[in-house]
Write a protein that holds these residues in place. Structure first.
Motif, PDB file in Angstrom:
ATOM      1  N   ARG A 130     -31.573   6.616  39.546  1.00 15.97           N
ATOM      2  CA  ARG A 130     -31.909   6.448  38.131  1.00 15.97           C
ATOM      3  C   ARG A 130     -30.856   5.637  37.396  1.00 15.97           C
ATOM      4  O   ARG A 130     -31.186   4.845  36.507  1.00 15.97           O
ATOM      5  N   GLN A 131     -29.593   5.821  37.767  1.00 15.12           N
ATOM      6  CA  GLN A 131     -28.552   5.038  37.102  1.00 15.12           C
ATOM      7  C   GLN A 131     -28.610   3.583  37.532  1.00 15.12           C
ATOM      8  O   GLN A 131     -28.281   2.679  36.747  1.00 15.12           O
ATOM      9  N   GLU A 132     -29.050   3.332  38.747  1.00 12.82           N
ATOM     10  CA  GLU A 132     -29.185   1.956  39.211  1.00 12.82           C
ATOM     11  C   GLU A 132     -30.161   1.183  38.335  1.00 12.82           C
ATOM     12  O   GLU A 132     -29.962  -0.005  38.056  1.00 12.82           O
ATOM     13  N   ASP A 133     -31.196   1.864  37.866  1.00 18.56           N
ATOM     14  CA  ASP A 133     -32.167   1.217  36.973  1.00 18.56           C
ATOM     15  C   ASP A 133     -31.547   0.839  35.631  1.00 18.56           C
ATOM     16  O   ASP A 133     -32.095   0.018  34.896  1.00 18.56           O
ATOM     17  N   LYS A 134     -30.384   1.457  35.319  1.00 20.52           N
ATOM     18  CA  LYS A 134     -29.686   1.174  34.071  1.00 20.52           C
ATOM     19  C   LYS A 134     -28.486   0.260  34.283  1.00 20.52           C
ATOM     20  O   LYS A 134     -27.669   0.082  33.381  1.00 20.52           O
ATOM     21  N   GLY A 136     -26.302   0.676  36.969  1.00 17.67           N
ATOM     22  CA  GLY A 136     -25.273   1.344  37.765  1.00 17.67           C
ATOM     23  C   GLY A 136     -24.214   2.016  36.915  1.00 17.67           C
ATOM     24  O   GLY A 136     -24.206   1.923  35.683  1.00 17.67           O
ATOM     25  N   PHE A 137     -23.319   2.720  37.575  1.00 19.79           N
ATOM     26  CA  PHE A 137     -22.225   3.393  36.873  1.00 19.79           C
ATOM     27  C   PHE A 137     -21.100   2.412  36.552  1.00 19.79           C
ATOM     28  O   PHE A 137     -20.881   1.441  37.276  1.00 19.79           O
ATOM     29  N   ALA A 138     -20.388   2.703  35.490  1.00 17.35           N
ATOM     30  CA  ALA A 138     -19.342   1.796  35.018  1.00 17.35           C
ATOM     31  C   ALA A 138     -18.132   1.767  35.939  1.00 17.35           C
ATOM     32  O   ALA A 138     -17.369   0.797  35.938  1.00 17.35           O
ATOM     33  N   VAL A 139     -17.909   2.837  36.691  1.00 20.63           N
ATOM     34  CA  VAL A 139     -16.859   2.886  37.723  1.00 20.63           C
ATOM     35  C   VAL A 139     -17.453   3.563  38.948  1.00 20.63           C
ATOM     36  O   VAL A 139     -18.460   4.277  38.848  1.00 20.63           O
ATOM     37  N   PRO A 140     -16.858   3.378  40.122  1.00 18.54           N
ATOM     38  CA  PRO A 140     -17.356   4.065  41.309  1.00 18.54           C
ATOM     39  C   PRO A 140     -17.303   5.589  41.157  1.00 18.54           C
ATOM     40  O   PRO A 140     -16.346   6.137  40.610  1.00 18.54           O
ATOM     41  N   ILE A 141     -18.336   6.253  41.650  1.00 14.71           N
ATOM     42  CA  ILE A 141     -18.379   7.716  41.677  1.00 14.71           C
ATOM     43  C   ILE A 141     -17.820   8.183  43.010  1.00 14.71           C
ATOM     44  O   ILE A 141     -18.336   7.820  44.075  1.00 14.71           O
ATOM     45  N   LEU A 142     -16.761   8.987  42.979  1.00 12.57           N
ATOM     46  CA  LEU A 142     -16.084   9.471  44.173  1.00 12.57           C
ATOM     47  C   LEU A 142     -16.453  10.943  44.380  1.00 12.57           C
ATOM     48  O   LEU A 142     -15.975  11.819  43.662  1.00 12.57           O
ATOM     49  N   VAL A 143     -17.314  11.200  45.345  1.00 12.12           N
ATOM     50  CA  VAL A 143     -17.781  12.561  45.608  1.00 12.12           C
ATOM     51  C   VAL A 143     -16.691  13.324  46.358  1.00 12.12           C
ATOM     52  O   VAL A 143     -16.170  12.858  47.374  1.00 12.12           O
TER      53      VAL A 143
END
Length: 266
Positions: A130-134, A136-143
């Motif tokens: 869903r964020q890809e449709d927007k 993407g995220f402003a910084v990498p998400i580190l799980v």
């Protein structure tokens, strides 16, 4: 994505700073190469505002990574928890980008006992989709891997592998916490190789000793030379991971931990 990207490899050693109002000053006092901080109360859903030291952070040679609030649980099947979690991840990623952070650490989360773990994995995939449709995220998400729970998304390496099958193609990063892996019952001797085998990457290490025994499922950090994990094993992990290192150890000994790690690594 924006933000400071990780540098050519030379071990960068830092700390989670408790003085979030002056993270660079605290990092300088500790002799740190990087700092990790929260951008709001980690036990609440507050939307992060502009950091009062934004200009100082951006101008500093000390790198920054942000930790999301502990209340975030992207995997949850409960809409009243999952939906604000998705919103919080996006908001904190945006705020992290504004101070030049190279990533946002987010715990793997869990579903409740008896619920379908696969549904929790699917919720992680939906976060990225869903964020890809927007854009993407402003910084990498580190799980980040977690210490306990049979219904956790990232307690065991095989579970991390199943999660990565769902989110790896979206550019997710991975944060390895040594105390969490120890508490989860994962053998630390080869944990770096096994994690990289399923994720292809380690982007950050939370290098923490543990106050508790192996496979305790308890997340209580100790300073590097004081816990139940052999400090030499922790040093070996830091060297093998090839990633920045953040110490989340007890504050009174954290400067000694930074010095210890520098002394024992190449």
């Amino acid at each position: 994505m924006t933000g400071k990207l990780p540098y050519a490899w030379s071990m960068r050693i830092g700390a989670h700073v408790r003085q979030d109002d002056d993270p660079i000053g605290q990092g300088e006092r500790l002799g740190a190469d990087l700092v990790q901080l929260f951008l709001s109360d980690p036990q609440k859903w507050d939307t992060p505002g502009e950091h009062p030291r934004k200009d100082q952070i951006l101008a500093s040679d000390i790198d920054v990574v942000v930790h999301s609030p502990y209340v975030v649980n992207v995997a949850s099947l409960n809409n009243r928890l999952r939906m604000p979690s998705r919103k919080a991840v996006a908001e904190h990623a945006d705020a992290a980008s504004k101070i030049g952070a190279f990533g946002l650490v987010v715990h793997g989360g869990h579903v409740r006992d008896g619920e379908n773990v696969a549904a929790g994995v699917e919720n992680w995939r939906k976060l990225f989709e869903r964020q890809e449709d927007k854009g993407g995220f402003a910084v990498p998400i580190l799980v980040e891997n977690t210490a306990g729970g049979d219904f956790a998304m990232a307690r065991y390496v095989d579970a991390i592998g199943r999660l990565w099958d769902a989110i790896g193609d979206y550019g997710a990063g991975f944060c390895l916490d040594t105390c969490h892996a120890w508490a989860a019952g994962e053998d630390l001797a080869d944990v770096v190789d096994r994690v990289k085998a399923v994720t292809g990457r380690i982007d950050l290490v939370h290098l923490n000793n543990s106050r508790d025994e192996f496979d305790s499922a308890r997340d209580r950090h100790a300073n590097l030379a004081d816990g139940t994990i052999d400090p030499q094993v922790l040093v070996a992990i830091a060297e093998a991971a090839g990633a920045p290192v953040v110490l989340e150890t007890p504050g009174a000994g954290i400067a000694d931990d930074i010095a210890y790690l520098r002394e024992h690594t190449g």
